[in-house]
Design an enzyme around this catalytic site. Sequence first.
Site, mmCIF file in Angstrom:
data_model
loop_
_atom_site.group_PDB
_atom_site.id
_atom_site.type_symbol
_atom_site.label_atom_id
_atom_site.label_comp_id
_atom_site.label_asym_id
_atom_site.label_seq_id
_atom_site.Cartn_x
_atom_site.Cartn_y
_atom_site.Cartn_z
ATOM 1 N N HIS A 135 -7.637 -4.719 -4.825
ATOM 2 C CA HIS A 135 -6.176 -4.133 -5.301
ATOM 3 C C HIS A 135 -5.475 -3.630 -4.246
ATOM 4 O O HIS A 135 -6.077 -3.298 -3.180
ATOM 5 C CB HIS A 135 -6.286 -3.071 -6.576
ATOM 6 C CG HIS A 135 -6.780 -1.774 -6.128
ATOM 7 N ND1 HIS A 135 -8.320 -1.497 -6.151
ATOM 8 C CD2 HIS A 135 -6.256 -0.752 -5.664
ATOM 9 C CE1 HIS A 135 -8.266 -0.342 -5.762
ATOM 10 N NE2 HIS A 135 -7.117 0.240 -5.300
ATOM 11 N N GLU A 169 -2.341 -1.181 -7.828
ATOM 12 C CA GLU A 169 -2.402 0.056 -8.611
ATOM 13 C C GLU A 169 -1.347 1.003 -8.571
ATOM 14 O O GLU A 169 -0.701 1.110 -7.296
ATOM 15 C CB GLU A 169 -3.686 0.841 -7.856
ATOM 16 C CG GLU A 169 -3.588 2.118 -8.180
ATOM 17 C CD GLU A 169 -4.820 3.239 -7.363
ATOM 18 O OE1 GLU A 169 -4.671 4.366 -7.370
ATOM 19 O OE2 GLU A 169 -5.822 2.498 -6.813
ATOM 20 N N HIS A 209 4.730 -5.451 2.732
ATOM 21 C CA HIS A 209 5.142 -6.166 1.440
ATOM 22 C C HIS A 209 3.910 -6.670 0.809
ATOM 23 O O HIS A 209 2.965 -6.919 1.415
ATOM 24 C CB HIS A 209 6.285 -7.333 1.426
ATOM 25 C CG HIS A 209 5.688 -8.466 2.335
ATOM 26 N ND1 HIS A 209 5.741 -8.564 3.907
ATOM 27 C CD2 HIS A 209 5.194 -9.642 1.951
ATOM 28 C CE1 HIS A 209 5.324 -9.566 4.242
ATOM 29 N NE2 HIS A 209 4.839 -10.333 3.332
ATOM 30 N N GLU A 261 7.169 -10.081 -1.758
ATOM 31 C CA GLU A 261 7.684 -11.901 -1.358
ATOM 32 C C GLU A 261 7.315 -13.120 -2.427
ATOM 33 O O GLU A 261 6.233 -12.762 -3.010
ATOM 34 C CB GLU A 261 6.729 -11.933 0.104
ATOM 35 C CG GLU A 261 7.154 -13.497 0.673
ATOM 36 C CD GLU A 261 6.596 -13.884 2.136
ATOM 37 O OE1 GLU A 261 6.647 -14.760 2.345
ATOM 38 O OE2 GLU A 261 5.626 -13.004 2.241
#
Length: 122
Positions: free
Chosen positions: A7, A56, A75, A117
Amino acid sequence: MKFKVVHNCINVFDLDKSMTFYEEALGMAEVRRITAEDGSFILVFIANENSEHQIELTWLRDKKEPYNLGDNEMHIGFRTDDYESAYAKHKEMGCICYENPSMGIYFIADPDGYWLEIIPTR
């Protein structure tokens, strides 16, 4: 030793607004939630059925103003198998913040200004 990325964490100012955005823009939904006993923070892990990777969303009760992302040089990338439909949806949502037609990609911004993106499957 082997490692697997599971994550990324981003801090959000308005948890409900962020969750709504990620659901609408990227089909992500809550997987699990951790709430501090004293209510000082909430962690919500979101994902979609296309990946094990989660984001998260961290909400802090005492944060009183939106986050300053500085130059926002980070990003998270998302690959889509229907680039044209994704582009049309994000255009309609008004969340496209940068386009690079020569690379065949574009970026959307979430409610806190994080860039995401969008990459076509090639």
